[in-house]
Design an enzyme around this catalytic site. Sequence first.
Site, mmCIF file in Angstrom:
data_model
loop_
_atom_site.group_PDB
_atom_site.id
_atom_site.type_symbol
_atom_site.label_atom_id
_atom_site.label_comp_id
_atom_site.label_asym_id
_atom_site.label_seq_id
_atom_site.Cartn_x
_atom_site.Cartn_y
_atom_site.Cartn_z
ATOM 1 N N HIS A 120 0.816 -1.203 0.000
ATOM 2 C CA HIS A 120 0.000 0.000 0.000
ATOM 3 C C HIS A 120 0.853 1.258 0.000
ATOM 4 O O HIS A 120 2.041 1.223 0.338
ATOM 5 C CB HIS A 120 -0.955 0.021 1.201
ATOM 6 C CG HIS A 120 -0.258 0.127 2.527
ATOM 7 N ND1 HIS A 120 0.439 -0.914 3.109
ATOM 8 C CD2 HIS A 120 -0.163 1.169 3.404
ATOM 9 C CE1 HIS A 120 0.930 -0.531 4.268
ATOM 10 N NE2 HIS A 120 0.587 0.733 4.464
ATOM 11 N N ASP A 132 0.352 5.039 1.779
ATOM 12 C CA ASP A 132 -0.452 5.517 2.898
ATOM 13 C C ASP A 132 -1.564 6.457 2.458
ATOM 14 O O ASP A 132 -1.328 7.456 1.753
ATOM 15 C CB ASP A 132 0.428 6.236 3.923
ATOM 16 C CG ASP A 132 1.275 5.272 4.736
ATOM 17 O OD1 ASP A 132 0.889 4.098 4.870
ATOM 18 O OD2 ASP A 132 2.338 5.710 5.238
ATOM 19 N N HIS A 162 4.742 0.315 0.368
ATOM 20 C CA HIS A 162 5.461 -0.456 1.374
ATOM 21 C C HIS A 162 4.613 -1.604 1.895
ATOM 22 O O HIS A 162 3.391 -1.648 1.698
ATOM 23 C CB HIS A 162 5.968 0.429 2.517
ATOM 24 C CG HIS A 162 4.909 1.225 3.223
ATOM 25 N ND1 HIS A 162 4.353 2.381 2.707
ATOM 26 C CD2 HIS A 162 4.300 1.038 4.414
ATOM 27 C CE1 HIS A 162 3.464 2.867 3.539
ATOM 28 N NE2 HIS A 162 3.395 2.060 4.593
ATOM 29 N N ARG A 191 4.541 6.802 14.518
ATOM 30 C CA ARG A 191 4.628 7.398 13.188
ATOM 31 C C ARG A 191 3.982 8.774 13.158
ATOM 32 O O ARG A 191 2.910 8.984 13.714
ATOM 33 C CB ARG A 191 3.927 6.495 12.170
ATOM 34 C CG ARG A 191 4.146 6.903 10.716
ATOM 35 C CD ARG A 191 3.300 6.064 9.784
ATOM 36 N NE ARG A 191 1.892 6.471 9.826
ATOM 37 C CZ ARG A 191 0.880 5.769 9.323
ATOM 38 N NH1 ARG A 191 1.116 4.604 8.758
ATOM 39 N NH2 ARG A 191 -0.348 6.227 9.399
#
Length: 289
Positions: free
Chosen positions: A101, A103, A238, A252
């Site tokens: 995917h 983000d 990623h 994150r």
Amino acid sequence: MTVSASTLFDVQPVTGALGARVHGVDLENLTDEGFAELHRLLLENLVIFLPGQTGLSPRAHIGFAARLGQVELHPYLPRLDGHPEIVVIDSEAGGKVDVWHTDMTFHEHPPLASILQIVECPPSGGDTIWTNQYLAYEQLSAPLRDLLDGLTAVHMIRIGTEFSSRAEHPVVRVHPETGRRSLYVNRLFTSHIPQLTRTESDALLDLLFSFAEQPQFMCRYAWSEGDIAVWDNRVTMHYAVNDYDRPRRGQRVTVLADTPSGNPPRWPHYQAPPGQRYWPARVNAVENY
């Protein structure tokens, strides 16, 4: 891929496709010159790894992200107490995303970059893999690139009745800082290509996903506690490898960006004739005619 010399940091390439380890970075006391160098290295290498950042303060984590752009407040993931800008990714609480995917492409303005620190990792396993979507686009044949340059794709997410979002972006986007074209579809969030029939869309997307996920476009990183990865979300996908049974936890911060740009679509949305039906066969092909 060529990693240019850095006057401030020790830079080591990870693979020939993308990725570089950058040693000697102090994010707690990052100068303007140091930030400019990291930004340049990010654009060149698409994902950079900053080892040995154990003890990084939330203030410094958020502050580094804010120098790249506006910090995002994630709409549904858990956040660090007292620091809503920091998302907590916990393998023990559903934080395993072993699907390729990019983000949050379901937003009209998907993120520019993500800055992830692993604060607890298993003794082995739990690597993350990134792909270079410039290369994925550039190594397609010229006729297929020509077709893709005139298409858009619908990206969407639905989480029960709690959250949903939908956006339409070019299948090939132009990077706003480098001017290079890259493939911009992913398995997790891309639903369909609206200019095509759904059967055609499924077939083309499956081809593009499989093509972009080839090893020659990848770099794989084995984490140590405290390591940070910064990736350009505009030109990478990623995948978090799910091959471990001990806790893996990360923090994150995500940076917002502008609307993805590319060629305008060359055809209108496909209009299904009366009575034509479609049964989704793909993970995220959730929107009917």
